[in-house]
Design an enzyme around this catalytic site. Sequence first.
Site, short mmCIF file in Angstrom:
data_model
loop_
_atom_site.label_atom_id
_atom_site.label_comp_id
_atom_site.label_asym_id
_atom_site.label_seq_id
_atom_site.Cartn_x
_atom_site.Cartn_y
_atom_site.Cartn_z
CD GLN A 1 -3.14 -0.78 0.28
OE1 GLN A 1 -3.12 0.17 -0.50
NE2 GLN A 1 -4.18 -1.60 0.35
CE1 TYR B 1 -8.51 -12.79 -5.43
CE2 TYR B 1 -9.72 -12.75 -3.36
CZ TYR B 1 -9.67 -13.02 -4.71
OH TYR B 1 -10.79 -13.51 -5.35
CD GLU C 1 -0.63 -12.91 -4.45
OE1 GLU C 1 -0.53 -12.80 -5.68
OE2 GLU C 1 -1.47 -12.30 -3.76
CG ASP D 1 -6.59 -6.46 0.31
OD1 ASP D 1 -7.30 -5.71 -0.38
OD2 ASP D 1 -5.47 -6.12 0.76
CB CYS E 1 -8.82 -0.54 -3.83
SG CYS E 1 -8.61 -1.74 -5.17
#
Length: 473
Positions: free
Chosen positions: A211, A240, A261, A309, A336
């Site tokens: 981030q 994720y 992931e 996420d 997001c």
Amino acid sequence: MSKTCPNFSQKCGGCPLLAMPYPEQLAQKQARLQTLLGRFAPVDAVLGMESPWHYRNKAIASFAMRQGKLVCGLYAEGTHKVLPGTDCLLQQEELNRTLAAVLQAARECRWTAYDEDRGTGLLRHVMLRGTRDGKVLVTLVTPGPELPGSRNFCAALRKAAPWVAGIVHNINLTVTSAVLGNREKVLFGPGQVLDTLCGLRFAISSRSFYQVNPAQTEVLYRTAIGLAGLTGRETVVDAYCGIGTIGLCAASSAGRVLGIERNPAAVRDAIANARRNGVVNARFTCADSTEWMEEAARELLHPDVVFLDPPRAGSTPACIGAVVKMAPRRVVYVSCDPETLARDVALFAKQGYKAQRFVPVDLFPHTRHIETVVLLSKGEIDSKKVRVEFSLEDMDMSGFQKGATYEQIKTYVLEHTGLKVSSLYISQVKRKCGLDVGQNYNLSKKEDAKVPQCPPEKEAAIMEALKHFQMLE
């Protein structure tokens, strides 16, 4: 207090809301979230920044030639026209100083900018990754493997910017809008920098997802972990997971964490980050989140909490369906993009998981982007039933110290031997060892079914994986 930038009037794409006072930006984002999400559950007030300037720890600048002189800066919105400038109001001030030093060192080397129309020139982009203690990783992107004078460049940059901790040469051969290519060469330093987040240390390379606003990221993660209601005993799935940031930050409050992931480099970074921070109750698997979740649901994994996420495109119906089958007490979804979040929350609601609360966190002041955390649940699961299910020793569930899913076994075998093994082969070896194979891996009931047998070298590799996951002595 509003500030001005000379490139704003030229429609720089970096901060489209710069002319709007920050309180109005927050109000605009709040109204949008209320419109998209308010029908599902209450939307908290947006958690904004006290000082919304110079927060970005990542910068990408493109090169161009202007009157025979090398310049760099951001593209004008919707174009590939470079707006020269090294003093961005959103980037960390160390990054601005570094960008100016990179440009000067490149000029001293007499490097030219790559012309994508003619296919000539050298420099395409530069990416900078900064840390809270002022260290910077510099990544130069070129269209080919040649970088003449790289030693002189490194010497000049290190002299002008001694805080630079690493310099990387990235080769991008593609003719696309992608900034980075797949090949890299470290010119100086370890090729990564270490940053502190929620008290943990994370290694960041040029291609790591991390981030861009560290102060607000801590607010985001603490909000997400708080909504998860962890007590120290829970099994947590972090889908994720990237380089493991959310899962590792939650690990001290959980019983065990399983991170999923699909990017192999990110999984390696996550494992290294766990080791770096002494986190022993987190495992990370390289797999597509949807595929892993579906298989884990078939194997009857019942985590207490699932963190989601996903990228801007959101999750998938199949992944959401698998989460529902796992029946976690809580799902904490970090998004997001409010539009894809609304779509996915609606899909959860159709399957019994309703949003309880939305908490927006402004990670991107002066832009239209906003992060939102939502808690989803369908009510408490019978605690006695959960305890019984978690005591069954013969279930193949990766949430336990002595278990692993088929995908985890496949990943371990591939990474350690280079061999690809199928679920069928794994089930054959597990049967041979007297282990339960799960209801979805039973042999065909047809008498004439032709079933391929696991080759000896793959059997040995699977046996080693079972020992690694403590499923065999």
